[in-house]
Design a protein around this motif. Structure first.
Motif, PDB file in Angstrom:
ATOM      1  N   ALA A 116       0.865  -1.130   0.209  1.00 42.91           N
ATOM      2  CA  ALA A 116       0.019   0.096  -0.282  1.00 42.91           C
ATOM      3  C   ALA A 116       0.792   1.221  -0.050  1.00 42.91           C
ATOM      4  N   LEU A 117       2.054   1.410   0.541  1.00 43.82           N
ATOM      5  CA  LEU A 117       2.986   1.959   0.769  1.00 43.82           C
ATOM      6  C   LEU A 117       4.030   2.313  -0.406  1.00 43.82           C
ATOM      7  N   ALA A 118       4.153   1.395  -1.051  1.00 44.05           N
ATOM      8  CA  ALA A 118       4.925   1.536  -1.890  1.00 44.05           C
ATOM      9  C   ALA A 118       4.849   2.693  -3.120  1.00 44.05           C
ATOM     10  N   PRO A 119       3.613   2.821  -3.914  1.00 43.13           N
ATOM     11  CA  PRO A 119       3.181   3.640  -4.924  1.00 43.13           C
ATOM     12  C   PRO A 119       3.867   5.122  -3.993  1.00 43.13           C
ATOM     13  N   HIS A 162       6.298   3.376 -19.187  1.00 43.72           N
ATOM     14  CA  HIS A 162       4.780   2.250 -18.082  1.00 43.72           C
ATOM     15  C   HIS A 162       4.490   3.164 -16.805  1.00 43.72           C
ATOM     16  N   LEU A 163       5.843   3.746 -16.154  1.00 39.94           N
ATOM     17  CA  LEU A 163       6.275   3.987 -14.447  1.00 39.94           C
ATOM     18  C   LEU A 163       5.979   5.328 -14.505  1.00 39.94           C
ATOM     19  N   MET A 164       6.651   5.735 -15.702  1.00 38.07           N
ATOM     20  CA  MET A 164       6.225   7.790 -15.505  1.00 38.07           C
ATOM     21  C   MET A 164       5.316   8.227 -16.677  1.00 38.07           C
ATOM     22  N   GLU A 168       2.123   3.722 -12.925  1.00 40.91           N
ATOM     23  CA  GLU A 168       2.036   1.336 -12.012  1.00 40.91           C
ATOM     24  C   GLU A 168       3.513   1.268 -12.861  1.00 40.91           C
ATOM     25  N   LEU A 169       3.600   0.308 -11.585  1.00 43.11           N
ATOM     26  CA  LEU A 169       4.336  -0.949 -12.346  1.00 43.11           C
ATOM     27  C   LEU A 169       3.846  -1.975 -13.560  1.00 43.11           C
TER      28      LEU A 169
END
Length: 250
Positions: A116-119, A162-164, A168-169
């Motif tokens: 939950a904290l990773a983003p 995609h991340l930039m 989202e990973l």
């Protein structure tokens, strides 16, 4: 196709000398192009008991082991919880991919909190990780000429783009490639499935196309970095600090 994690992965995690907060599968199995002889990259987080944190004799921050079980080569690396959280606050794509991997060997409530904290740890500077990683893999391809580093280069650049763009990973190459004008990717994945070090061969046209596409994707990632709405600094630092403190006290 969803990869079925073999039971030996859970056995390897259970053999760790400290309880695992989580363990996931990384590497080519996560990226969607594992071969029959690929090793299984298990990445875990362990939690030291309080006496091995505050005493004179402290426990290991990193555990590593390699073994072969039931014909599967296992590569296990586990980071202690506090070290992992420090790494998560850096623009380190490897760490982000480990905690958010969809291939979960073992999990816990603490893992769910980390997910939950990773983003909130993702910043525009994660682009540097993916650009640097892609450069290293492309140099490896130029030396070896095998399919594996070519696929890694494409996967890394596409994940970074995609991340930039989305925050989202996504690490699965078959999911990322469509729409990016890379029609040869399914064939490369099929060829790598035959052997880990399958050579690309002497197809000059394919090599030239691959080189052109890598340069194009590098430029695309750089542009996505410049245009991203991601922050410059992670926002989950305080929450991760409290997570580690509570985990220690409990």
């Amino acid at each position: 196709m969803i990869y079925q994690i073999p039971p030996v992965a859970a056995d390897a995690v259970a053999a760790l000398p400290y309880p695992a907060v989580f363990a996931t599968i990384s590497g080519s199995h996560m990226y969607g192009f594992a071969s029959a002889d690929s090793d299984l990259d298990i990445r875990a987080v362990h939690r030291l008991p309080l006496e091995e944190v505050i005493g004179l004799r402290t426990g290991p921050e990193t555990l590593q082991s390699s073994r072969t079980r039931d014909g599967v080569e296992l590569d296990v690396v586990s980071q202690e919880l506090a070290k992992f959280c420090r790494l998560l606050l850096r623009p380190n794509g490897h760490i982000l991919e480990q905690v958010l991997s969809p291939l979960v060997v073992t999990t816990s409530d603490l893992h769910a909190e980390l997910v939950a904290l990773a983003p909130g740890c993702v910043t525009r500077y994660h682009s540097h990780h993916y650009l640097g990683f892609a450069k290293g893999q492309w140099q490896l391809f130029e030396r070896e000429g095998s399919v594996k580093p070519a696929l890694y280069t494409l996967r890394v650049l596409l994940t970074g783009i995609h991340l930039m763009r989305t925050g989202e990973l996504e690490c699965d190459l078959p999911t990322l490639a469509p729409g990016m004008d890379l029609p040869y990717v399914p064939d490369l994945i099929e060829r790598k499935a035959r052997a880990e070090k399958e050579p690309l061969g002497s197809d000059t046209a394919l090599r030239r196309q691959l080189e052109s596409d890598v340069q194009r994707l590098q430029r695309t990632l750089e542009q996505a970095r410049d245009e991203t709405k991601l922050p410059d600094r992670p926002g989950s630092g305080e929450a991760l600090h409290h997570l580690v403190v509570q985990a220690r006290l409990s």
